[in-house]
Design a protein around this motif. Structure first.
Motif, mmCIF file in Angstrom:
data_model
loop_
_atom_site.group_PDB
_atom_site.id
_atom_site.type_symbol
_atom_site.label_atom_id
_atom_site.label_comp_id
_atom_site.label_asym_id
_atom_site.label_seq_id
_atom_site.Cartn_x
_atom_site.Cartn_y
_atom_site.Cartn_z
ATOM 1 N N VAL A 169 -77.186 49.381 34.255
ATOM 2 C CA VAL A 169 -76.017 47.709 33.489
ATOM 3 C C VAL A 169 -75.413 46.790 34.966
ATOM 4 C CG1 VAL A 169 -74.095 46.899 32.331
ATOM 5 C CG2 VAL A 169 -74.779 48.578 31.795
ATOM 6 N N THR A 170 -76.070 45.547 35.382
ATOM 7 C CA THR A 170 -75.874 45.105 36.126
ATOM 8 C C THR A 170 -74.121 44.802 36.739
ATOM 9 O OG1 THR A 170 -75.613 42.857 35.259
ATOM 10 C CG2 THR A 170 -77.822 43.688 36.633
ATOM 11 N N LEU A 171 -73.556 44.793 37.613
ATOM 12 C CA LEU A 171 -72.573 44.575 37.800
ATOM 13 C C LEU A 171 -71.855 43.114 38.581
ATOM 14 C CD1 LEU A 171 -69.714 46.218 38.452
ATOM 15 C CD2 LEU A 171 -70.019 46.936 40.541
ATOM 16 N N PRO A 172 -70.916 42.099 37.651
ATOM 17 C CA PRO A 172 -71.039 40.581 37.689
ATOM 18 C C PRO A 172 -70.870 40.766 38.948
ATOM 19 C CG PRO A 172 -70.492 41.095 35.599
ATOM 20 C CD PRO A 172 -70.397 42.898 36.213
ATOM 21 N N THR A 173 -71.040 39.489 39.484
ATOM 22 C CA THR A 173 -70.474 39.026 40.333
ATOM 23 C C THR A 173 -68.952 37.830 40.433
ATOM 24 O OG1 THR A 173 -71.911 37.009 41.060
ATOM 25 C CG2 THR A 173 -72.830 39.248 42.065
ATOM 26 N N ALA A 174 -68.840 37.454 40.040
ATOM 27 C CA ALA A 174 -68.338 36.838 39.540
ATOM 28 C C ALA A 174 -66.820 36.955 39.457
ATOM 29 C CB ALA A 174 -68.026 35.130 37.856
ATOM 30 N N ASP A 175 -65.929 36.708 38.962
ATOM 31 C CA ASP A 175 -64.621 37.304 38.575
ATOM 32 C C ASP A 175 -64.458 36.950 37.065
ATOM 33 O OD1 ASP A 175 -61.933 38.269 38.853
ATOM 34 O OD2 ASP A 175 -60.866 36.390 39.117
ATOM 35 N N VAL A 176 -64.868 38.115 36.248
ATOM 36 C CA VAL A 176 -65.149 38.033 35.323
ATOM 37 C C VAL A 176 -64.125 39.447 34.100
ATOM 38 C CG1 VAL A 176 -67.322 36.942 34.165
ATOM 39 C CG2 VAL A 176 -66.529 39.578 34.887
ATOM 40 N N VAL A 177 -64.096 39.283 32.709
ATOM 41 C CA VAL A 177 -63.534 40.416 32.401
ATOM 42 C C VAL A 177 -64.239 40.905 31.447
ATOM 43 C CG1 VAL A 177 -61.070 40.918 30.716
ATOM 44 C CG2 VAL A 177 -61.188 38.825 31.922
ATOM 45 N N VAL A 178 -63.905 42.320 31.966
ATOM 46 C CA VAL A 178 -65.215 43.090 31.455
ATOM 47 C C VAL A 178 -64.103 44.550 31.114
ATOM 48 C CG1 VAL A 178 -66.973 45.013 31.423
ATOM 49 C CG2 VAL A 178 -66.958 42.943 33.491
ATOM 50 N N ALA A 179 -64.673 44.455 29.684
ATOM 51 C CA ALA A 179 -63.275 45.202 28.614
ATOM 52 C C ALA A 179 -63.899 46.646 29.025
ATOM 53 C CB ALA A 179 -63.355 44.991 27.427
ATOM 54 N N ARG A 180 -62.788 47.727 29.745
ATOM 55 C CA ARG A 180 -63.610 48.632 30.375
ATOM 56 C C ARG A 180 -63.579 49.664 29.340
ATOM 57 N NH1 ARG A 180 -60.531 52.657 35.011
ATOM 58 N NH2 ARG A 180 -61.838 54.234 34.908
ATOM 59 N N SER A 181 -64.638 50.551 29.340
ATOM 60 C CA SER A 181 -65.510 51.468 28.056
ATOM 61 C C SER A 181 -66.327 52.643 28.968
ATOM 62 C CB SER A 181 -66.504 50.991 26.749
ATOM 63 O OG SER A 181 -68.023 50.637 27.742
ATOM 64 N N ALA A 182 -66.559 53.621 27.448
ATOM 65 C CA ALA A 182 -66.856 54.756 27.950
ATOM 66 C C ALA A 182 -68.124 54.540 28.521
ATOM 67 C CB ALA A 182 -67.111 55.995 26.893
ATOM 68 N N LEU A 183 -68.808 53.308 28.107
ATOM 69 C CA LEU A 183 -70.100 53.515 28.291
ATOM 70 C C LEU A 183 -70.109 52.768 29.770
ATOM 71 C CD1 LEU A 183 -73.658 54.299 27.486
ATOM 72 C CD2 LEU A 183 -73.402 51.195 26.067
ATOM 73 N N THR A 184 -69.585 51.968 29.939
ATOM 74 C CA THR A 184 -69.987 51.209 31.424
ATOM 75 C C THR A 184 -69.126 52.389 32.639
ATOM 76 O OG1 THR A 184 -68.012 50.027 30.880
ATOM 77 C CG2 THR A 184 -69.867 49.090 30.542
ATOM 78 N N ASP A 185 -68.661 53.045 31.899
ATOM 79 C CA ASP A 185 -68.126 53.629 33.223
ATOM 80 C C ASP A 185 -69.074 55.337 32.912
ATOM 81 O OD1 ASP A 185 -65.564 52.744 33.328
ATOM 82 O OD2 ASP A 185 -64.959 54.158 31.876
ATOM 83 N N LEU A 186 -69.969 55.211 31.640
ATOM 84 C CA LEU A 186 -71.017 56.644 32.427
ATOM 85 C C LEU A 186 -72.414 55.984 33.306
ATOM 86 C CD1 LEU A 186 -71.531 59.363 31.319
ATOM 87 C CD2 LEU A 186 -72.718 58.044 29.685
ATOM 88 N N VAL A 187 -72.742 54.618 32.797
ATOM 89 C CA VAL A 187 -74.106 54.799 33.286
ATOM 90 C C VAL A 187 -74.367 54.095 34.521
ATOM 91 C CG1 VAL A 187 -74.980 54.029 30.791
ATOM 92 C CG2 VAL A 187 -73.999 52.216 32.317
ATOM 93 N N PRO A 188 -75.435 54.164 35.550
ATOM 94 C CA PRO A 188 -75.308 53.627 36.708
ATOM 95 C C PRO A 188 -75.257 52.371 36.594
ATOM 96 C CG PRO A 188 -77.347 54.656 36.390
ATOM 97 C CD PRO A 188 -76.878 54.396 34.866
ATOM 98 N N ARG A 189 -73.984 51.759 37.697
ATOM 99 C CA ARG A 189 -73.755 50.270 37.459
ATOM 100 C C ARG A 189 -74.950 49.424 38.835
ATOM 101 N NH1 ARG A 189 -69.655 48.383 34.769
ATOM 102 N NH2 ARG A 189 -70.263 46.359 35.212
#
Length: 436
Positions: free
Chosen positions: A334-354
């Motif tokens: 999953v890509t890591l946004p460069t803009a100042d956006v709100v991402v609801a932190r979750s188990a999946l985004t914490d787990l997979v490569p960014r």
């Protein structure tokens, strides 16, 4: 009548006639409903539909309802469903792509007349279009937000969700996300997990595609970014920041086949995304000319399940695509946004490569490692039920229909209570089923 008043009256009539001609000739600007309705044929007549799907958008957003066609058809087989649009072009598109009944209603009073005569109990919505309030005003029906995918985007925890009586969500992850990020909102009471019914059909299509994959044995990378978003706080897309670099890295490495599947709205708001999309397409076109046997391609149309069926690993942004891909059990980046956006932190985004923007030299080896070792595979597969519910084919569709039927009963109880002037809680109502 004074001269000025007569001139004003004539001017209004001319503008009205001009507006009618513009709508009839299909000259309404993109994104604006044409208002060419069937009102004259609908007024004064009840209809037999228990469920109404309200879709106020034009064809640019048709992808939001397309993914629900088969699910709505399954519901319609047991409880009659009608899709109400405000645009005749949208209505034609829905009729062409589905077996659903569709009506175009241009005037608010027409909807008042029909719903006052009919047995409709439930209205479903697949987005947060402000025009939804044209239907939300009816208090004797239940209103349910479905949306068009589950993700960690800010829209999934939007305050707009409070406008609806209930929200059908995919899994327990969505309930916890709403409970964590939404203020003054009882997520356990108002969110009903039904799974992702779309995955029932996708699983069948993906299996068929997998059996007919190209004979070239190199693994396939699917790059499926989202669009730039409707506002800066929702700019999760990577096309303008990561896209060309991702595509160059994968193509130049030579170990992989690449499928690029852009979001349908890419470039509609931000020209940089349109430019990025053009660059990516040019890169793939040159690669096709140089090595046609590999099968690099741009997948601009068709069902997402087809692209899933051809792919071995997914690179995507924070979006609903990531959640649906989770059902495949295959590697995800999953890509890591460069803009100042709100991402609801979750188990999946914490787990997979960014994947941050910038240096992509290590991307091919990262993809190779994910394919060969899949270091987070067991943990991802353990999250499937948490995010998607029961992914057994057919289970989510059945749960969706049963949830609608439960809301029919709740609606009838509430309408009866209001009719006799009782306060909530004065009589016992059907208890809510637990969703654990």
């Amino acid at each position: 009548m004074p001269v000025d008043a007569r001139k004003s009256s004539v001017a209004r009539k001319v503008r009205s006639l001009g507006g009618q001609l513009i709508r009839r000739w299909g000259l309404v600007p993109a994104g604006t409903p044409d208002g060419v309705g069937e009102d004259e044929n609908l007024v004064g007549r009840p209809w037999p539909f228990e469920v109404m799907v309200y879709f106020a958008d034009t064809t640019e957003a048709i992808y939001q309802i397309e993914q629900w066609y088969r699910v709505f058809e399954s519901l319609d087989a047991e409880h009659r469903v009608v899709v109400v649009t405000r645009d005749s072009r949208t209505a034609r598109s829905i009729r062409d792509g589905s077996m659903l009944e569709v009506r175009t209603i241009a005037r608010a009073e027409t909807l008042d007349d029909i719903l006052g005569r009919s047995k409709t109990k439930l209205i479903l919505y697949v987005n947060h279009n402000p025009e939804n309030f044209g239907a939300l005003r009816f208090g004797n029906l239940l209103h349910v937000s479905l949306m068009h995918g589950d993700s960690d985007k800010i829209v999934t925890v939007s305050n707009q969700t409070k406008a609806y009586d209930f929200s059908f969500v995919a899994g327990r992850a969505a309930v916890e996300r709403m409970a964590r990020y939404a203020t003054l909102f009882d997520a356990d009471e108002r969110c009903i997990p039904v799974g992702r019914p779309q995955l029932d059909e996708q699983a069948r299509e993906r299996e068929a595609v997998t059996l007919s994959r190209p004979t070239d044995d190199r693994p396939t990378v699917l790059y499926a970014p989202t669009w730039e978003g409707g506002q800066p706080s929702a700019a999760y897309g990577s096309v303008a920041t990561h896209g060309a670099a991702i595509v160059r890295a994968i193509l130049d490495d030579g170990r992989f086949r690449l499928i690029y599947r852009p979001h349908p709205l890419t470039g509609v708001r931000d020209a940089a995304y349109g430019d990025g999309d053009s660059t990516i397409r040019d890169l793939i076109r040159r690669a096709q000319d140089e090595l046609p046997e590999v099968g690099h391609t741009v997948d601009g149309d068709g069902d997402l399940a087809v692209a899933f069926g051809h792919a071995d690993v997914l690179i995507c942004d924070v979006s609903g695509v990531a959640m649906d891909w989770l059902a495949t059990g295959q590697p995800l980046i999953v890509t890591l946004p460069t803009a100042d956006v709100v991402v609801a932190r979750s188990a999946l985004t914490d787990l997979v490569p960014r994947l941050p923007a910038g240096d992509m030299d290590g991307l091919p080896n990262l993809v190779a490692r994910e394919l060969d070792e899949d270091p987070t595979g067991a943990e991802r597969r353990a999250l499937q039920e948490f995010y998607l519910g029961d992914t057994t084919p057919g289970a989510s569709t059945r749960r969706f229909i049963e949830a609608c039927e439960r809301l029919f009963r709740i609606r009838d109880t509430e309408v009866a209570r209001v009719a006799i002037g009782e306060l909530p809680g004065e009589k016992s109502v059907e208890p809510r089923e637990t969703n654990d």
